[in-house]
Design a protein around this motif. Structure first.
Motif, mmCIF file in Angstrom:
data_model
loop_
_atom_site.group_PDB
_atom_site.id
_atom_site.type_symbol
_atom_site.label_atom_id
_atom_site.label_comp_id
_atom_site.label_asym_id
_atom_site.label_seq_id
_atom_site.Cartn_x
_atom_site.Cartn_y
_atom_site.Cartn_z
ATOM 1 N N TYR A 102 30.723 42.586 27.528
ATOM 2 C CA TYR A 102 30.032 43.712 26.626
ATOM 3 C C TYR A 102 29.777 44.394 27.525
ATOM 4 O O TYR A 102 29.475 45.956 27.624
ATOM 5 N N TYR A 103 29.335 44.624 29.168
ATOM 6 C CA TYR A 103 29.038 45.918 29.912
ATOM 7 C C TYR A 103 30.397 46.059 30.279
ATOM 8 O O TYR A 103 31.454 45.824 31.199
ATOM 9 N N SER A 104 30.515 47.372 30.484
ATOM 10 C CA SER A 104 31.321 48.339 30.901
ATOM 11 C C SER A 104 31.490 48.203 32.284
ATOM 12 O O SER A 104 32.566 48.424 32.793
ATOM 13 N N GLY A 105 30.936 48.194 32.891
ATOM 14 C CA GLY A 105 30.529 48.480 34.794
ATOM 15 C C GLY A 105 30.396 47.382 35.244
ATOM 16 O O GLY A 105 29.950 47.379 36.326
ATOM 17 N N SER A 106 30.577 46.239 34.870
ATOM 18 C CA SER A 106 30.166 44.820 35.803
ATOM 19 C C SER A 106 31.373 44.219 35.867
ATOM 20 O O SER A 106 32.789 44.122 35.224
ATOM 21 N N TYR A 107 31.016 43.588 37.057
ATOM 22 C CA TYR A 107 32.337 43.191 37.877
ATOM 23 C C TYR A 107 32.041 41.845 38.360
ATOM 24 O O TYR A 107 30.890 41.857 38.545
ATOM 25 N N TYR A 108 32.300 40.840 38.649
ATOM 26 C CA TYR A 108 32.258 39.084 38.393
ATOM 27 C C TYR A 108 33.101 39.278 40.128
ATOM 28 O O TYR A 108 34.516 39.075 40.082
ATOM 29 N N TYR A 109 31.994 38.645 40.871
ATOM 30 C CA TYR A 109 33.565 38.010 42.185
ATOM 31 C C TYR A 109 33.151 36.436 41.896
ATOM 32 O O TYR A 109 33.074 35.599 43.309
ATOM 33 N N THR A 110 32.340 35.670 41.574
ATOM 34 C CA THR A 110 32.781 33.462 41.550
ATOM 35 C C THR A 110 32.755 33.135 40.455
ATOM 36 O O THR A 110 33.173 33.864 38.823
ATOM 37 N N GLY A 111 34.274 32.665 41.270
ATOM 38 C CA GLY A 111 35.332 31.659 40.234
ATOM 39 C C GLY A 111 34.820 31.114 38.863
ATOM 40 O O GLY A 111 35.444 31.598 37.653
ATOM 41 N N ASN A 112 33.956 30.922 39.064
ATOM 42 C CA ASN A 112 32.405 29.826 37.479
ATOM 43 C C ASN A 112 32.568 30.957 36.673
ATOM 44 O O ASN A 112 32.068 30.562 35.831
ATOM 45 N N ASP A 113 32.753 32.044 37.235
ATOM 46 C CA ASP A 113 31.770 33.283 36.272
ATOM 47 C C ASP A 113 33.211 33.836 35.334
ATOM 48 O O ASP A 113 32.613 34.536 34.555
ATOM 49 N N TYR A 114 34.338 33.299 35.459
ATOM 50 C CA TYR A 114 35.641 33.244 34.753
ATOM 51 C C TYR A 114 35.638 32.723 34.168
ATOM 52 O O TYR A 114 36.045 31.735 33.681
ATOM 53 N N ASP A 115 36.575 33.245 32.432
ATOM 54 C CA ASP A 115 36.714 32.350 31.261
ATOM 55 C C ASP A 115 38.097 31.746 31.254
ATOM 56 O O ASP A 115 38.990 30.858 30.290
ATOM 57 N N TYR A 116 38.789 32.353 31.806
ATOM 58 C CA TYR A 116 40.780 32.459 31.444
ATOM 59 C C TYR A 116 41.381 32.746 32.571
ATOM 60 O O TYR A 116 40.957 33.196 33.767
ATOM 61 N N TRP A 117 42.567 32.136 33.481
ATOM 62 C CA TRP A 117 43.202 32.392 34.551
ATOM 63 C C TRP A 117 44.737 31.969 34.196
ATOM 64 O O TRP A 117 44.864 31.405 33.702
ATOM 65 N N GLY A 118 45.409 33.108 35.311
ATOM 66 C CA GLY A 118 46.432 32.634 35.232
ATOM 67 C C GLY A 118 47.365 31.175 36.095
ATOM 68 O O GLY A 118 46.406 31.049 36.774
ATOM 69 N N GLN A 119 49.005 31.231 36.023
ATOM 70 C CA GLN A 119 49.037 30.090 36.441
ATOM 71 C C GLN A 119 49.468 30.297 38.373
ATOM 72 O O GLN A 119 49.283 29.326 39.282
ATOM 73 N N GLY A 120 49.448 31.929 39.020
ATOM 74 C CA GLY A 120 49.401 31.778 39.750
ATOM 75 C C GLY A 120 50.616 32.514 40.200
ATOM 76 O O GLY A 120 51.898 32.069 39.795
ATOM 77 N N THR A 121 50.365 32.944 41.791
ATOM 78 C CA THR A 121 52.215 33.075 42.033
ATOM 79 C C THR A 121 51.652 32.945 43.996
ATOM 80 O O THR A 121 51.039 33.924 44.260
ATOM 81 N N GLN A 122 52.497 32.925 44.387
ATOM 82 C CA GLN A 122 53.096 32.548 45.577
ATOM 83 C C GLN A 122 53.284 33.866 46.725
ATOM 84 O O GLN A 122 54.274 34.582 46.542
ATOM 85 N N VAL A 123 52.160 34.098 47.904
ATOM 86 C CA VAL A 123 52.553 35.158 48.667
ATOM 87 C C VAL A 123 52.751 34.940 49.925
ATOM 88 O O VAL A 123 50.989 33.909 49.878
ATOM 89 N N THR A 124 53.842 34.789 50.496
ATOM 90 C CA THR A 124 53.592 34.720 51.923
ATOM 91 C C THR A 124 54.370 35.480 53.355
ATOM 92 O O THR A 124 54.710 36.641 52.676
#
Length: 127
Positions: A102-124
C-alpha cells in the motif's frame, strides 16, 4: 491471487542485450511492488532489481547497476528487465516476483518479502 509469466529469455553472446517481460494477471497490478531475481546452477537465488508500484523508485544489485533497467507498464500489466552489456556470469534462470503493498514508493530486495513468483525464464550468455 496473481499469476506471473516471464518471457524473453534466450541465448546471447557476451556484450549483447535481452529484454525480459513479466506479464501479471489477477489482482490489480498497480497494488504490487515488483522484483527480478536470478538463480544460477549450484548457487542461491539472488536479487537483481526492484521497482515500486508507482514505478518511481527502483533499486539494483551492484552486479547489474548501470547495465540493467527495470520498468513497468501499468496499462499492459507488465514489468520489464532490459539487460545490456551481458556477461557470462549473468547466466541464470530469471524470476519475477510480486508483493502486495500500500506504499507507492516502496521496493523490496529480499526474496522473503515477495508473495508471488513466476516460473522463470532461462538466460544464457556465451563468452
Amino acid at each position: 491471487q496473481v499469476q506471473l509469466v516471464e518471457s524473453g529469455g534466450g541465448l546471447v553472446q557476451a556484450g549483447g542485450s535481452l529484454r525480459l517481460s513479466c506479464a501479471a494477471s489477477g489482482r490489480t497490478f498497480s497494488s504490487y511492488a515488483m522484483g527480478w531475481f536470478r538463480q544460477a546452477p549450484g548457487k542461491e537465488r539472488e536479487f537483481v532489481a526492484a521497482i515500486s508500484w508507482s514505478g518511481g523508485s527502483t533499486y539494483y544489485a551492484d552486479s547489474v547497476k548501470g547495465r540493467f533497467t527495470i520498468s513497468r507498464d501499468h496499462a499492459k500489466n507488465t514489468v520489464y528487465l532490459q539487460m545490456n552489456s551481458l556477461k557470462p556470469e549473468d547466466t541464470a534462470v530469471y524470476y519475477c516476483a510480486a508483493r502486495i503493498t500500500y506504499y507507492s514508493g516502496s521496493y523490496y530486495y529480499t526474496g522473503n518479502d515477495y508473495d508471488y513468483w513466476g516460473q522463470g525464464t532461462q538466460v544464457t550468455v556465451s563468452s
